[in-house]
Design an enzyme around this catalytic site. Structure first.
Site, PDB file in Angstrom:
ATOM      1  CB  SER A  81      -0.949   0.012   1.196  1.00 57.82           C
ATOM      2  OG  SER A  81      -2.076  -0.773   0.928  1.00 57.82           O
ATOM      3  CB  ALA A 145      -9.468 -17.957   1.298  1.00 53.48           C
ATOM      4  CE1 TYR A 184      -5.156   2.495   3.844  1.00 54.70           C
ATOM      5  CE2 TYR A 184      -5.884   0.314   3.182  1.00 54.70           C
ATOM      6  CZ  TYR A 184      -4.939   1.314   3.156  1.00 54.70           C
ATOM      7  OH  TYR A 184      -3.774   1.145   2.459  1.00 54.70           O
ATOM      8  CB  SER A 185     -12.131   1.354   0.887  1.00 56.10           C
ATOM      9  OG  SER A 185     -12.593   0.613  -0.234  1.00 56.10           O
ATOM     10  CG  ASN A 186      -6.901  -2.000  -0.516  1.00 57.77           C
ATOM     11  OD1 ASN A 186      -5.814  -1.456  -0.448  1.00 57.77           O
ATOM     12  ND2 ASN A 186      -7.307  -2.883   0.388  1.00 57.77           N
ATOM     13  N   GLY A 322       2.944  -1.006   3.949  1.00 59.33           N
ATOM     14  CA  GLY A 322       2.497  -1.849   2.857  1.00 59.33           C
ATOM     15  C   GLY A 322       2.583  -3.304   3.254  1.00 59.33           C
TER      16      GLY A 322
END
Length: 370
Positions: A81, A145, A184-186, A322
């Site tokens: 990140s 997964a 927090y969101s990618n 990250g």
């Protein structure tokens, strides 16, 4: 520090977590590894750990320490990140150039993309994407997964996750939070990558290369796209099984599942150089640098691609972490960029918050031997 969110779900978590021109610290000042660095190996389930502080007047290539075998100063590794800081830098440069405004809606640049399940691109601004206040669901929470890309497998069976698929995955869910709340969101940074491409006509990776990597001579840093192998030199990356504790080599992965939220590959020296240049005012105008560090939208928890952490001695450091398959890295710097510090481990096992804080306290508060 922001709450870490999963980019690649179990068994491997993926969180999307200087002044010279040399990307490799070919002559770093070697120092005995601090007790805290050894603790990353002994307590953090990491095969090896390394750090680089500086450069400084006495150590122009930085001060390097390591613990554990098979890890070297100039290794390339996946930076997860930390990619977000590079993307935010490009976006703010485009704001400076008048190509974007932080008040622009996603709908204005990607019409029709963000709709359904209560999501509305007309109500989501670039500012909210940069500060993680858009409310958009984090697409990584829905990844299976068993996906070969999730488990770190490389080969014909691995199915990369394209940006469009990531967005559709997020839009299958209602917003995770109310508008304006920090979460927090990618997904936010995947969208920013698409907006950079729409505005410039070039992929975000090409703009990062042109605007950041080339001017700063960060030759150890790359955005690999479909390349699953790390450039040489590199150490191995590992995942430790939660079932029996065995280590599995996950060095080769398809990083497209992370994209603009976390695909970056870098080195200790390049990351120190980048944050020194960014916070030192070499990449952004004073106005946009102030915007980068403005945490008011996120209730003090996140700026734009960086976040603050206040230490016990009163110093506040800025940077990002990250966390990606086979790697965890954290870079922190004083607000003027004059004191930069990066540490990494070659596993995706997360070091505990207390241990990470001990490393930062030791570096920035003058207790390096405690």
């Amino acid at each position: 520090m922001p709450i870490l969110r999963a980019l690649l779900v179990a068994p491997v978590v993926l969180t999307l977590l200087a002044l010279g021109t040399a990307s490799l610290p070919s002559e770093p000042h070697l120092t005995p590894a601090s007790p805290h660095l050894h603790r990353l190996v002994a307590e953090g389930d990491a095969p090896a750990a390394a750090l680089l502080a500086g450069p400084s007047a006495s150590a122009p290539y930085g001060t390097y320490g390591s613990a554990g075998p098979g890890i070297r100063p100039g290794d390339r590794f996946r930076a997860g990140s930390i990619t977000k800081t590079f993307v935010a830098t490009v976006v703010l440069q485009l704001v400076d150039e008048g190509e974007l405004r932080l008040s622009d809606s996603v709908e204005a640049h990607l019409p029709g993309l963000i709709r359904g399940q209560g999501n509305d691109g007309a109500r989501i601004t670039l500012r909210s994407l940069l500060t993680h206040t858009s409310g958009l669901y984090d697409y990584t929470e829905a990844l299976p997964a068993t996906d070969p890309a999730v488990t770190g497998a490389a080969g014909p069976s691995a199915q990369p996750l394209a940006p469009g698929t990531a967005i559709r995955t997020a839009l299958a869910h209602a917003p995770a939070t109310a508008p304006g709340a920090y979460a927090y969101s990618n997904t936010n940074y995947v969208l920013l990558g698409l907006i950079v491409q729409r505005v410039t006509g070039h992929p975000y990776a090409a703009e990062i290369q042109r605007r950041v990597l080339t001017p700063l001579h960060l030759s150890g840093t790359s955005l690999p796209g479909a390349r699953s192998a790390l450039p040489v030199p590199h150490s191995r990356g590992y995942h430790r099984s939660a079932d029996d504790g065995t280590l599995r080599d996950v060095t080769a992965i398809d990083p497209r599942i992370a994209g603009a939220a976390g695909e970056l590959v870098s080195t200790l020296a390049d990351l120190n150089h980048f944050y020194a240049a960014l916070l030192g005012g070499r990449l952004l105008s004073p106005a946009q640098l102030a915007t980068l560090l403005d945490t008011r939208a996120a209730d003090g928890r996140y700026g734009m691609g960086v976040y603050p952490q206040r230490l016990s001695c009163g110093t506040t450091v800025w940077g990002h972490d990250g966390h990606i398959t086979g790697s965890y890295v954290r870079t922190a710097a004083t607000v003027d960029g004059l004191h930069v510090f990066t540490f990494r481990v070659n596993t995706d096992a997360l070091p505990g918050p207390a241990l990470q804080a001990a490393l930062l306290e030791a570096e920035f508060c003058g207790s390096r031997t405690t």
